[in-house]
Design an enzyme around this catalytic site. Structure first.
Site, mmCIF file in Angstrom:
data_model
loop_
_atom_site.group_PDB
_atom_site.id
_atom_site.type_symbol
_atom_site.label_atom_id
_atom_site.label_comp_id
_atom_site.label_asym_id
_atom_site.label_seq_id
_atom_site.Cartn_x
_atom_site.Cartn_y
_atom_site.Cartn_z
ATOM 1 N N GLU A 1 -6.911 4.519 7.672
ATOM 2 C CA GLU A 1 -6.596 6.323 7.787
ATOM 3 C C GLU A 1 -8.409 6.552 6.926
ATOM 4 O OE1 GLU A 1 -2.634 5.699 6.026
ATOM 5 O OE2 GLU A 1 -2.195 5.286 7.727
ATOM 6 N N ASN B 1 1.100 -1.345 -0.044
ATOM 7 C CA ASN B 1 -0.430 -0.094 0.102
ATOM 8 C C ASN B 1 0.910 1.082 -0.129
ATOM 9 O OD1 ASN B 1 -1.922 2.268 0.123
ATOM 10 N ND2 ASN B 1 -2.937 1.372 2.114
ATOM 11 N N TRP B 2 1.119 2.052 -1.227
ATOM 12 C CA TRP B 2 1.906 2.678 -1.464
ATOM 13 C C TRP B 2 1.599 3.688 -0.312
ATOM 14 C CZ3 TRP B 2 3.830 2.687 -7.230
ATOM 15 C CH2 TRP B 2 4.775 1.639 -7.306
ATOM 16 N N LYS B 3 0.014 3.904 -0.460
ATOM 17 C CA LYS B 3 -0.159 5.220 0.877
ATOM 18 C C LYS B 3 -0.243 6.498 -0.942
ATOM 19 C CE LYS B 3 -0.355 3.254 4.980
ATOM 20 N NZ LYS B 3 -0.113 3.490 5.928
ATOM 21 N N GLY C 1 2.255 2.604 11.225
ATOM 22 C CA GLY C 1 3.343 3.440 10.717
ATOM 23 C C GLY C 1 4.226 3.775 11.929
ATOM 24 N N SER D 1 3.373 -2.115 9.800
ATOM 25 C CA SER D 1 4.928 -1.804 10.976
ATOM 26 C C SER D 1 5.814 -3.217 10.005
ATOM 27 C CB SER D 1 5.341 -1.938 12.231
ATOM 28 O OG SER D 1 5.304 -0.653 11.936
ATOM 29 N N GLU E 1 -5.434 -4.529 10.760
ATOM 30 C CA GLU E 1 -4.143 -3.815 10.359
ATOM 31 C C GLU E 1 -4.762 -2.744 12.278
ATOM 32 O OE1 GLU E 1 -2.502 -3.089 6.681
ATOM 33 O OE2 GLU E 1 -4.037 -1.202 7.076
ATOM 34 N N GLY F 1 2.698 -1.156 4.182
ATOM 35 C CA GLY F 1 3.444 -0.004 3.933
ATOM 36 C C GLY F 1 4.408 0.583 3.396
ATOM 37 N N GLY F 2 4.797 1.623 4.453
ATOM 38 C CA GLY F 2 6.366 1.966 3.499
ATOM 39 C C GLY F 2 7.039 0.934 3.837
ATOM 40 N N HIS G 1 -9.769 1.885 5.146
ATOM 41 C CA HIS G 1 -8.300 1.049 5.897
ATOM 42 C C HIS G 1 -8.496 2.381 6.614
ATOM 43 C CE1 HIS G 1 -4.403 2.644 6.538
ATOM 44 N NE2 HIS G 1 -3.710 1.897 5.851
HETATM 45 P P1 13P Z 1 3.427 0.358 7.475
HETATM 46 O O1 13P Z 1 3.782 -0.966 6.999
HETATM 47 O O2 13P Z 1 4.384 1.697 6.782
HETATM 48 O O3 13P Z 1 3.274 0.278 9.315
HETATM 49 O O4 13P Z 1 1.703 0.485 6.798
HETATM 50 C C1 13P Z 1 1.132 -0.362 7.088
HETATM 51 C C2 13P Z 1 -0.523 0.246 6.206
HETATM 52 O O5 13P Z 1 -1.458 1.256 6.649
HETATM 53 C C3 13P Z 1 -0.386 -0.841 5.483
HETATM 54 O O6 13P Z 1 -2.384 -0.689 4.235
#
Ligand code: 13P
Length: 252
Positions: A99, A9-11, A175, A215, A169, A236-237, A97
């Site tokens: 977010e 997930n590149w966000k 994050g 994470s 999640e 994510g990251g 998600h």
């Molecule tokens: P991180 O891997 O950066 O913690 O993010 C997880 C995430 O929100 C994937 O959708």
């Protein structure tokens, strides 16, 4: 056997050019070394989908949006409909998600509409759930996640539910560098599978891919993925660095 999935997930990250380079790097490495039997998904910004689809082998790399509109089409300035996402060649859509729930007020009612439109248009929803820190500290994560699922995807027919991928999640792990312990992740995913079994029966519960996200990185991925109920990760990251993402794919 249920699918093992590693989804990035590149966000809201990468320019179009950076995104295409990242997608190509993942595509080429997977083409060279293979991904064993892992389904690889790249969750990219809307603006990038078409170019990413053009630059990867979609038999190997699945492309996903990170959202879709709650309406089929019409006067909804700035929205991108599920049918439009599908028309680009994308196959998946990340929905629910935290977010989006927290920053854009996505309620269960809105998510029900999005899930329905995604399914109508042949997209596979990667449906996210997960609790905030205070809920985990009060040990109420199971009740919380159950309610999130009951208000949304548990309303689907068994046939439609079978098309969904779930991603657990915990918000406190997203994050933050704080990963849920392997035991916490496994316990919650086992719980989710048990309530799927209660609602839809064992066969569907055993066939549903449930991912862990928060994470997840090349160091902790193989221990997480070795657990009985963890069918992969939503990353994510670490999905923004080709080497890290590939290491997570190869953690199986
Ligand atoms: P991180 O891997 O950066 O913690 O993010 C997880 C995430 O929100 C994937 O959708």
């Amino acid at each position: 056997m249920r699918k093992k999935i590693v989804a990035g997930n590149w966000k809201c990250n990468t320019s179009l050019q950076e995104g295409v380079e990242l997608a190509k790097a993942v595509n080429n490495a997977v083409a060279e070394k293979g991904a064993k039997d892992v389904t690889v998904v790249l969750g990219v910004p809307f603006t990038h989908i078409t170019k990413v689809v053009e630059n990867v082998d979609t038999d190997r790399i699945n492309v996903s949006s990170q959202n879709c509109a709650a309406e089929a089409k019409g006067a909804f300035t700035g929205e991108v409909a599920a049918s439009m996402v599908k028309s680009t060649g994308a196959s998946h859509v990340i929905l629910g998600h935290s977010e989006r729930r927290d920053y854009y007020n996505e309620t269960s009612e809105i998510l029900n509409k999005k899930v329905a439109l995604a399914l109508e248009n042949g997209l596979t929803p990667i449906y996210c759930c997960g609790e905030a820190l205070e809920i985990r500290e009060a040990n109420k994560q199971n009740e919380f996640v159950k309610q999130q699922l009951e208000e949304t995807i548990f309303n689907l027919s068994a046939e439609d539910f079978s098309k969904i991928v779930i991603a657990y999640e915990p918000i406190w792990a997203i994050g933050t560098g704080v990963t849920a312990s392997t035991e916490q992740a496994q316990d919650t995913l086992a719980y989710i599978r048990s309530i799927i079994a209660e609602k839809f029966g064992n066969e569907i519960a055993e066939a549903t891919s449930i991912l862990y996200g928060g994470s997840c990185n090349p160091k902790n991925a193989s221990e997480l993925f070795s657990q009985k109920d963890i069918d992969g990760g939503l990353i994510g990251g670490a999905s923004l660095k080709a080497d890290d993402f590939l290491a997570i794919i190869n953690a199986y």
